[in-house]
Motif scaffolding. Structure first.
Motif, PDB file in Angstrom:
ATOM      1  N   VAL A  93      35.582  46.982  34.338  1.00  0.00           N
ATOM      2  CA  VAL A  93      34.811  48.079  34.919  1.00  0.00           C
ATOM      3  C   VAL A  93      35.548  49.398  34.706  1.00  0.00           C
ATOM      4  N   SER A  94      34.787  50.483  34.805  1.00  0.00           N
ATOM      5  CA  SER A  94      35.373  51.811  34.649  1.00  0.00           C
ATOM      6  C   SER A  94      35.627  52.428  36.020  1.00  0.00           C
ATOM      7  N   GLN A  95      36.266  53.568  36.046  1.00  0.00           N
ATOM      8  CA  GLN A  95      36.740  54.156  37.292  1.00  0.00           C
ATOM      9  C   GLN A  95      35.603  54.466  38.271  1.00  0.00           C
ATOM     10  N   ASN A  96      34.493  54.950  37.759  1.00  0.00           N
ATOM     11  CA  ASN A  96      33.418  55.406  38.643  1.00  0.00           C
ATOM     12  C   ASN A  96      32.219  54.449  38.607  1.00  0.00           C
ATOM     13  N   TRP A  97      32.485  53.174  38.452  1.00  0.00           N
ATOM     14  CA  TRP A  97      31.377  52.252  38.188  1.00  0.00           C
ATOM     15  C   TRP A  97      30.533  51.948  39.422  1.00  0.00           C
ATOM     16  N   LEU A  98      31.105  51.985  40.606  1.00  0.00           N
ATOM     17  CA  LEU A  98      30.382  51.588  41.809  1.00  0.00           C
ATOM     18  C   LEU A  98      29.519  52.702  42.397  1.00  0.00           C
ATOM     19  N   ASP A  99      30.063  53.899  42.450  1.00  0.00           N
ATOM     20  CA  ASP A  99      29.448  54.971  43.234  1.00  0.00           C
ATOM     21  C   ASP A  99      28.036  55.358  42.821  1.00  0.00           C
ATOM     22  N   PRO A 100      27.744  55.532  41.520  1.00  0.00           N
ATOM     23  CA  PRO A 100      26.386  55.992  41.171  1.00  0.00           C
ATOM     24  C   PRO A 100      25.286  55.054  41.656  1.00  0.00           C
ATOM     25  N   ILE A 101      25.481  53.756  41.466  1.00  0.00           N
ATOM     26  CA  ILE A 101      24.422  52.819  41.845  1.00  0.00           C
ATOM     27  C   ILE A 101      24.400  52.613  43.360  1.00  0.00           C
ATOM     28  N   TYR A 102      25.554  52.649  43.981  1.00  0.00           N
ATOM     29  CA  TYR A 102      25.592  52.588  45.446  1.00  0.00           C
ATOM     30  C   TYR A 102      24.768  53.724  46.037  1.00  0.00           C
ATOM     31  N   HIS A 103      24.924  54.928  45.509  1.00  0.00           N
ATOM     32  CA  HIS A 103      24.174  56.075  46.022  1.00  0.00           C
ATOM     33  C   HIS A 103      22.689  55.985  45.671  1.00  0.00           C
ATOM     34  N   ASP A 199      14.109  36.204  34.984  1.00  0.00           N
ATOM     35  CA  ASP A 199      13.151  35.552  35.867  1.00  0.00           C
ATOM     36  C   ASP A 199      13.187  36.158  37.265  1.00  0.00           C
ATOM     37  N   LEU A 200      14.373  36.352  37.802  1.00  0.00           N
ATOM     38  CA  LEU A 200      14.508  36.966  39.126  1.00  0.00           C
ATOM     39  C   LEU A 200      13.922  38.382  39.123  1.00  0.00           C
ATOM     40  N   CYS A 201      14.232  39.150  38.105  1.00  0.00           N
ATOM     41  CA  CYS A 201      13.729  40.524  38.033  1.00  0.00           C
ATOM     42  C   CYS A 201      12.209  40.553  37.885  1.00  0.00           C
ATOM     43  N   TRP A 202      11.659  39.601  37.163  1.00  0.00           N
ATOM     44  CA  TRP A 202      10.203  39.522  37.028  1.00  0.00           C
ATOM     45  C   TRP A 202       9.561  39.288  38.397  1.00  0.00           C
ATOM     46  N   ARG A 203      10.140  38.405  39.180  1.00  0.00           N
ATOM     47  CA  ARG A 203       9.637  38.171  40.530  1.00  0.00           C
ATOM     48  C   ARG A 203       9.748  39.441  41.387  1.00  0.00           C
ATOM     49  N   ILE A 204      10.863  40.135  41.241  1.00  0.00           N
ATOM     50  CA  ILE A 204      11.052  41.381  41.988  1.00  0.00           C
ATOM     51  C   ILE A 204       9.998  42.413  41.598  1.00  0.00           C
ATOM     52  N   LYS A 205       9.749  42.545  40.294  1.00  0.00           N
ATOM     53  CA  LYS A 205       8.743  43.499  39.821  1.00  0.00           C
ATOM     54  C   LYS A 205       7.346  43.089  40.297  1.00  0.00           C
ATOM     55  N   ASN A 206       7.040  41.802  40.249  1.00  0.00           N
ATOM     56  CA  ASN A 206       5.728  41.333  40.684  1.00  0.00           C
ATOM     57  C   ASN A 206       5.488  41.581  42.172  1.00  0.00           C
ATOM     58  N   GLN A 207       6.567  41.719  42.920  1.00  0.00           N
ATOM     59  CA  GLN A 207       6.435  41.979  44.351  1.00  0.00           C
ATOM     60  C   GLN A 207       6.546  43.474  44.677  1.00  0.00           C
ATOM     61  N   GLY A 208       6.460  44.300  43.622  1.00  0.00           N
ATOM     62  CA  GLY A 208       6.278  45.728  43.823  1.00  0.00           C
ATOM     63  C   GLY A 208       7.527  46.572  43.933  1.00  0.00           C
ATOM     64  N   HIS A 209       8.685  46.038  43.552  1.00  0.00           N
ATOM     65  CA  HIS A 209       9.932  46.782  43.675  1.00  0.00           C
ATOM     66  C   HIS A 209      10.354  47.379  42.334  1.00  0.00           C
ATOM     67  N   ARG A 210      11.260  48.354  42.404  1.00  0.00           N
ATOM     68  CA  ARG A 210      11.786  49.006  41.205  1.00  0.00           C
ATOM     69  C   ARG A 210      13.135  48.416  40.806  1.00  0.00           C
ATOM     70  N   ILE A 211      13.403  48.466  39.500  1.00  0.00           N
ATOM     71  CA  ILE A 211      14.702  48.096  38.937  1.00  0.00           C
ATOM     72  C   ILE A 211      15.099  49.219  37.990  1.00  0.00           C
ATOM     73  N   ILE A 212      16.338  49.634  38.049  1.00  0.00           N
ATOM     74  CA  ILE A 212      16.768  50.760  37.217  1.00  0.00           C
ATOM     75  C   ILE A 212      18.033  50.422  36.434  1.00  0.00           C
ATOM     76  N   CYS A 213      18.273  51.220  35.407  1.00  0.00           N
ATOM     77  CA  CYS A 213      19.587  51.288  34.766  1.00  0.00           C
ATOM     78  C   CYS A 213      20.111  52.702  34.987  1.00  0.00           C
ATOM     79  N   ASP A 214      21.296  52.786  35.572  1.00  0.00           N
ATOM     80  CA  ASP A 214      21.934  54.088  35.791  1.00  0.00           C
ATOM     81  C   ASP A 214      23.163  54.193  34.885  1.00  0.00           C
ATOM     82  N   PRO A 215      23.053  54.900  33.755  1.00  0.00           N
ATOM     83  CA  PRO A 215      24.160  55.003  32.803  1.00  0.00           C
ATOM     84  C   PRO A 215      25.337  55.844  33.290  1.00  0.00           C
ATOM     85  N   ASN A 216      25.210  56.447  34.475  1.00  0.00           N
ATOM     86  CA  ASN A 216      26.367  57.141  35.040  1.00  0.00           C
ATOM     87  C   ASN A 216      27.456  56.148  35.446  1.00  0.00           C
ATOM     88  N   SER A 217      27.078  54.892  35.531  1.00  0.00           N
ATOM     89  CA  SER A 217      28.031  53.806  35.752  1.00  0.00           C
ATOM     90  C   SER A 217      28.185  53.044  34.440  1.00  0.00           C
TER      91      SER A 217
END
Length: 344
Positions: A93-103, A199-217
């Motif tokens: 992991v890199s130095q600032n890997w946790l903070d962007p997605i935590y926020h 498969d897990l993410c597909w279920r999450i999407k089917n239930q109306g939630h968002r999934i993101i990629c944050d390249p700041n991490s």
């Protein structure tokens, strides 16, 4: 309270822990984060190494090797953090890997899961195969990434540094809300390994939630540390688990149509292996299909449970064309060549 549980699943990976755990420890020193190693009944000296070198790190000792999916399920069921990070043992992991997605989680209640930018540990200017800058599927459920289409991996030139919604987040470094993980059933243990996060993410999407990629991490992944890329076992799991995933998550009005085309394309892939002399791989495709059929009754029950939970079937993050067709016939080998069609 430790709000994030960073959980590393280990199986006979003492060398990986020795090499990569120091970066996780060094760059995860937050009052709201805890590192946990869950061990899948390793028979090397992983546990002895952890107890001697890192006695303050919490370990969960499972009674046998449950694989990636069920191993995580059993480990996470013992934790009460608000957010989980499923982190492969071969990730630096890199130095600032946790903070962007935590926020992101703290500020956006509709985000259920996320991943960082994932780059290649050995070729640090390249994206890494298993996740790159966020995952997608085409309408036949062939997975690809922003930064990696089939076997073409792009160099990271900052072209995908925008935070976006994706269809799936890589299991190499998967951030997820604990309540969503548990509510949606977690990873499917019958997958054992490979594609279980899609498969897990597909279920999450089917239930109306968002999934993101944050390249700041950013993290750096070795990949293939447990099963080599050309392993027949990996090939078997990929073919079989893709069928599992389709059967569980496709809407009823598309199920037969999609399966018809997938059977044709899987047959084409098998005979391509035969023509190129890859006889073991040719056999693997048919073994994968036989395994799928043998478990169809079990997955029919899972599908019946999941269908009433679906609140959304149309996802902009599913590519409406065939990524296989576009790759081989239209020579579209970069995400930037197709991204406009994913925004429709």
């Amino acid at each position: 309270m430790n709000r994030i549980g960073i959980v590393i699943l280990n199986w006979n990976g003492k060398d990986l822990l020795e090499k990569f755990l120091p970066s996780v420890i060094s760059h995860s020193k937050r009052e709201w984060a805890e590192i946990i190693v869950a061990d899948n009944a390793s028979d090397d000296d992983s546990i002895a190494f952890l107890e001697q070198k890192y006695p303050d790190i919490r370990t969960i000792k499972l009674d046998k090797n449950y694989g990636f999916a069920e191993g995580y399920n059993r480990a996470l069921s013992q934790l009460n953090h608000e957010y989980f990070v499923l982190l492969n043992s071969d990730v630096k992991v890199s130095q600032n890997w946790l903070d962007p997605i935590y926020h992101q989680f703290e500020n956006n209640a509709d985000i259920a899961a996320a991943q960082p930018k994932i780059k290649d540990y050995y070729r640090k200017s390249d994206f890494e195969y298993a996740g790159a800058a966020g995952g997608f599927i085409d309408y036949l459920a062939y997975p690809f990434c922003r930064g990696r289409i089939l076997d073409v991996i792009e160099k990271d030139k900052g072209q995908y540094d925008k935070t976006i919604d994706v269809f799936w987040a890589s299991g190499a470094a998967l951030f997820i809300r604990a309540d969503i993980y548990k509510k949606t059933g977690g990873l499917d243990g019958d997958f054992f390994a490979h594609m279980e996060e899609i498969d897990l993410c597909w279920r999450i999407k089917n239930q109306g939630h968002r999934i993101i990629c944050d390249p700041n991490s950013t993290v750096y992944h070795v990949g293939g540390a447990t099963l080599p890329h050309h392993s027949t076992r990996k090939l078997f799991l990929n073919f079989r688990n893709n069928l599992f995933m389709l059967y569980k998550n496709l809407p009823s009005n598309r199920l037969l149509f999609i399966f018809f085309y997938r059977m044709i394309l899987d047959g084409v892939a098998a005979f391509k292996f035969l023509l190129t002399g890859e006889f073991a791989n040719f056999t693997v495709v048919f073994k994968a299909h036989m395994s799928f059929y043998s478990m169809l009754a079990k997955f029919r029950k899972k599908r019946k449970v999941l269908l009433p939970l679906v609140t959304k079937n149309h996802h902009n993050e599913i590519y409406r064309n065939s990524i296989i067709f576009d790759y081989f016939l239209r020579r579209k080998r970069k995400y930037s060549q197709i991204e406009d069609q994913l925004k429709a």
